[in-house]
Design a protein around this motif. Structure first.
Motif, mmCIF file in Angstrom:
data_model
loop_
_atom_site.group_PDB
_atom_site.id
_atom_site.type_symbol
_atom_site.label_atom_id
_atom_site.label_comp_id
_atom_site.label_asym_id
_atom_site.label_seq_id
_atom_site.Cartn_x
_atom_site.Cartn_y
_atom_site.Cartn_z
ATOM 1 N N VAL A 49 -34.069 37.464 7.084
ATOM 2 C CA VAL A 49 -32.659 37.759 6.277
ATOM 3 C C VAL A 49 -31.614 37.135 7.639
ATOM 4 C CG1 VAL A 49 -31.377 39.951 5.909
ATOM 5 C CG2 VAL A 49 -33.661 39.868 5.420
ATOM 6 N N PRO A 50 -31.654 37.232 8.958
ATOM 7 C CA PRO A 50 -30.604 36.756 9.433
ATOM 8 C C PRO A 50 -30.363 35.107 9.301
ATOM 9 C CG PRO A 50 -32.395 37.466 10.878
ATOM 10 C CD PRO A 50 -32.655 38.063 9.401
ATOM 11 N N ILE A 51 -31.523 34.756 9.084
ATOM 12 C CA ILE A 51 -31.330 33.256 8.891
ATOM 13 C C ILE A 51 -30.748 33.035 7.449
ATOM 14 C CG2 ILE A 51 -32.823 30.973 8.282
ATOM 15 C CD1 ILE A 51 -34.607 31.960 10.270
ATOM 16 N N ALA A 52 -31.175 33.670 6.454
ATOM 17 C CA ALA A 52 -30.469 33.547 5.030
ATOM 18 C C ALA A 52 -28.854 33.971 5.125
ATOM 19 C CB ALA A 52 -31.307 34.350 4.203
ATOM 20 N N ALA A 53 -28.659 34.831 6.095
ATOM 21 C CA ALA A 53 -27.219 35.246 6.263
ATOM 22 C C ALA A 53 -26.327 34.104 6.872
ATOM 23 C CB ALA A 53 -27.079 36.573 6.912
ATOM 24 N N VAL A 54 -27.084 33.565 7.895
ATOM 25 C CA VAL A 54 -26.399 32.505 8.649
ATOM 26 C C VAL A 54 -26.110 31.277 7.785
ATOM 27 C CG1 VAL A 54 -26.370 30.944 10.465
ATOM 28 C CG2 VAL A 54 -26.905 33.381 10.896
ATOM 29 N N ALA A 55 -27.362 30.818 6.968
ATOM 30 C CA ALA A 55 -27.298 29.635 6.130
ATOM 31 C C ALA A 55 -26.220 29.851 5.026
ATOM 32 C CB ALA A 55 -28.764 29.611 5.651
ATOM 33 N N TRP A 56 -26.201 31.023 4.527
ATOM 34 C CA TRP A 56 -25.147 31.327 3.448
ATOM 35 C C TRP A 56 -23.875 31.072 4.028
ATOM 36 C CZ3 TRP A 56 -23.508 31.123 -0.952
ATOM 37 C CH2 TRP A 56 -22.558 31.966 -1.661
ATOM 38 N N ARG A 57 -23.593 31.568 4.994
ATOM 39 C CA ARG A 57 -22.148 31.657 5.667
ATOM 40 C C ARG A 57 -21.683 30.341 6.067
ATOM 41 N NH1 ARG A 57 -18.313 34.106 4.571
ATOM 42 N NH2 ARG A 57 -17.510 33.918 6.526
ATOM 43 N N ILE A 58 -22.483 29.367 6.465
ATOM 44 C CA ILE A 58 -22.342 28.061 6.918
ATOM 45 C C ILE A 58 -21.913 27.333 5.759
ATOM 46 C CG2 ILE A 58 -23.254 25.858 7.870
ATOM 47 C CD1 ILE A 58 -24.599 27.532 9.879
ATOM 48 N N ILE A 59 -22.816 27.481 4.557
ATOM 49 C CA ILE A 59 -22.434 26.620 3.401
ATOM 50 C C ILE A 59 -21.399 27.112 2.584
ATOM 51 C CG2 ILE A 59 -23.514 26.494 0.809
ATOM 52 C CD1 ILE A 59 -26.523 26.693 2.001
ATOM 53 N N ASP A 60 -21.027 28.590 2.742
ATOM 54 C CA ASP A 60 -19.698 29.065 2.243
ATOM 55 C C ASP A 60 -18.518 28.518 2.866
ATOM 56 O OD1 ASP A 60 -18.296 30.603 0.360
ATOM 57 O OD2 ASP A 60 -17.697 31.828 2.229
ATOM 58 N N SER A 61 -18.640 28.379 4.360
ATOM 59 C CA SER A 61 -17.579 27.551 5.098
ATOM 60 C C SER A 61 -17.277 26.219 4.786
ATOM 61 C CB SER A 61 -17.705 27.995 6.464
ATOM 62 O OG SER A 61 -16.903 27.346 7.524
ATOM 63 N N VAL A 62 -18.479 25.564 4.692
ATOM 64 C CA VAL A 62 -18.378 24.109 4.313
ATOM 65 C C VAL A 62 -17.697 24.064 2.982
ATOM 66 C CG1 VAL A 62 -19.434 21.989 3.878
ATOM 67 C CG2 VAL A 62 -20.159 23.235 5.821
ATOM 68 N N GLN A 63 -18.237 24.945 1.824
ATOM 69 C CA GLN A 63 -17.462 24.407 0.619
ATOM 70 C C GLN A 63 -16.118 25.076 0.789
ATOM 71 O OE1 GLN A 63 -18.846 23.447 -2.032
ATOM 72 N NE2 GLN A 63 -17.316 23.647 -3.318
ATOM 73 N N ARG A 64 -15.574 26.205 1.584
ATOM 74 C CA ARG A 64 -14.215 26.061 1.626
ATOM 75 C C ARG A 64 -13.498 25.391 2.096
ATOM 76 N NH1 ARG A 64 -12.999 31.961 0.703
ATOM 77 N NH2 ARG A 64 -14.876 32.968 0.118
ATOM 78 N N GLN A 65 -13.889 24.642 3.163
ATOM 79 C CA GLN A 65 -13.127 23.752 3.903
ATOM 80 C C GLN A 65 -12.927 22.476 2.802
ATOM 81 O OE1 GLN A 65 -13.568 23.158 8.136
ATOM 82 N NE2 GLN A 65 -15.415 24.516 7.748
#
Length: 393
Positions: free
Chosen positions: A351-367
Motif C-alpha cells: 500500500v505505501p508503494i502504491a500511494a507513493v507511485a500514485w503521488r509521483i505520477i500525479d505530480s508529473v502529470q500536473r507539472q
C-alpha cells in the motif's frame, strides 16, 4: 513505339503498386470500427505493462532479502527523518545525528520488545486455547443455525488442516530463512545510517546529472514522493496505535481476557489496511465468544466496528490527509498483489508503494499540464483576402 510506351509506363505502374501496398495497411486500419481500434491499442498497452510488472516481480523475487531491506530502510528513514533533522538543528554533525537516530530506534525497539515479552509471553499460549474454544463455539453455532451437518463441517476442516500441514519442515530452508532475515535486518540498519547521513546529498547529486525541464520535474516528484512516504508511515503508526488503544480499552471494559495480546495484534494488523484490521477484529471476537459467550462477543464486534468507523471516517482523513489516501479497491488489489509476490512482507509494503507511485505520477502529470498551459499559443494564421462580389450583370 508500343514497346517504348510500355517501357515508359512500367516505372509508373511499379510506383502505383508500391503506394497501394503502403496504403493498404493504413486503409485496413482506418476501415476498422473505432471501438475495435481502441480495444487493440489498450490491449497492447496492457500487455506491455503486465509484462513489465511481471519482469519486475520476478527480479524482486530473486533478490527478496535485498528488496525487503531496501523497503524497510526507506520506511524507517521516512519515519525518523524529523528526528534526524531536529538533531542537525542542534549543530550536530551529520554522522553523529544519523548514528544517534539509529541508536534511538534500536533502544525503542529493544525496550518495547522486552516489555511485550514480559507482558505477553505467558498469555499467547492461553490465546491459542481461547481461539480453539471460540472456533468450537462458532462451529456449534454454524451447525445449529445453518443446514450443515457435523460430518460435513468436520470433513471441510480436515481438508483445510491437511492442506496447511502437508508440507514438511525443511531444517536447511528454515536456517536459510533465519539467516536471510537477520542479514536483511543488519543490512537495513547500515543502509538506514547512510541514508539518514547522506540521503539528501545523494539526491542532489542525482538531480545535478539531469538537464533541462526534467530536473525540475524529477525534483518536485522526489519531494512529493518522500513527503507522501513520511506522512503515510507516521500516520499509519499513529492510527494503528489509536486502534490498538481503543480496542484494548473496550476489551478491558467488557472483561475479555488477554486484552494486551489482542491490542498488540490489532496494532500490527493496522499496518495492513482493511485486511489486517478485519483479521485482528475477528480474533478479538472469537476470544470474547470463547471466554464470555455470544453477548460479549456481539458487544466486542460492535466496539471493533465503532473504533474502525471512527478511524476510517475521522482519524484517517485528519492524520493521513487526502493526498495520501487511496480508494479501498486500490488498497485491496495492492495488498493482494503484494501478498502473492512477497508474502507477509509484500502485504505490509504494497500500500505505501502504491500511494507513493500514485503521488509521483500525479505530480508529473500536473507539472506537464502546467508547462503546457504556460507555453505560448501558436500564432493564428492570417485571414485570407476577401474576394469581391462579382458585379451584377
Amino acid at each position: 513505339m508500343v514497346a517504348a510506351g510500355g517501357a515508359g509506363r512500367r516505372p509508373d505502374e511499379a510506383a502505383d503498386r508500391a503506394a497501394a501496398a503502403a496504403a493498404g495497411p493504413r486503409q485496413t486500419w482506418a476501415a476498422l470500427p473505432w471501438l475495435v481500434r481502441t480495444a487493440v491499442v489498450w490491449s497492447a498497452c496492457l500487455v506491455v505493462i503486465a509484462a513489465g510488472l511481471y519482469l519486475l516481480a520476478r527480479i524482486t523475487l530473486l533478490v527478496t532479502p535485498l528488496a525487503i531491506a531496501l523497503a524497510a530502510t526507506f520506511f524507517l528513514a521516512a519515519l525518523l527523518d524529523p528526528v534526524q533533522l531536529a538533531l542537525r538543528r542542534l549543530r550536530l554533525p551529520a554522522s553523529l545525528a544519523a548514528l544517534l537516530t539509529v541508536l534511538l530506534l534500536l533502544g525503542i525497539l529493544g525496550g518495547l520488545g522486552v516489555l511485550v515479552w514480559n507482558l505477553t509471553a505467558n498469555q499467547f499460549s492461553e490465546l491459542g486455547d481461547e481461539l480453539q474454544q471460540g472456533l468450537g463455539r462458532t462451529r456449534d453455532l454454524i451447525t445449529s443455525t445453518l443446514p450443515v451437518t457435523d460430518q460435513q463441517l468436520d470433513g471441510l476442516l480436515d481438508q483445510l488442516r491437511k492442506a496447511a500441514t502437508e508440507q514438511e519442515v525443511d531444517p536447511v530452508a528454515s536456517a536459510r530463512t533465519v539467516t536471510e532475515v537477520f542479514g536483511s535486518a543488519l543490512l537495513a540498519l547500515v543502509l538506514l545510517f547512510f541514508l539518514l547521513k547522506d540521503g539528501r546529498a545523494m539526491w542532489h547529486w542525482t538531480l545535478r546529472r539531469m538537464t533541462g525541464p526534467n530536473r525540475d520535474v524529477a525534483a518536485e516528484a522526489g519531494r512529493v514522493g518522500w513527503r507522501t512516504l513520511g506522512s503515510y508511515t507516521r500516520g499509519t503508526m499513529l492510527i494503528a496505535a489509536i486502534d490498538a488503544i481503543g480496542i484494548g480499552l473496550a476489551l478491558v471494559l467488557l472483561g475479555v481476557p488477554l486484552a494486551f495480546p489482542l491490542a498488540l495484534i490489532t496494532f500490527i494488523g493496522g499496518f495492513v489496511p482493511i485486511i489486517g484490521a478485519t483479521v485482528a477484529g475477528a480474533v478479538a471476537v472469537l476470544v470474547a465468544l470463547a471466554a464470555n459467550g455470544p453477548t460479549t462477543a456481539l458487544l466486542t464486534l460492535a466496539a471493533v466496528i465503532a473504533v474502525q468507523q471512527i478511524e476510517g471516517n475521522l482519524l484517517e482523513p485528519l492524520v493521513m490527509k487526502r493526498q495520501v489516501r487511496l480508494h479501498p479497491v486500490v488498497i485491496l488489489l495492492a495488498v493482494t498483489a503484494g501478498t502473492l509476490i512477497a508474502g507477509i512482507a509484500g502485504a505490509f509494503v504494497a500500500v505505501p508503494i502504491a500511494a507513493v507511485a500514485w503521488r509521483i505520477i500525479d505530480s508529473v502529470q500536473r507539472q506537464r499540464e502546467a508547462a503546457a498551459a504556460a507555453r505560448p499559443a501558436p500564432p493564428a494564421p492570417d485571414d485570407p483576402p476577401a474576394t469581391a462580389d462579382p458585379a451584377p450583370g
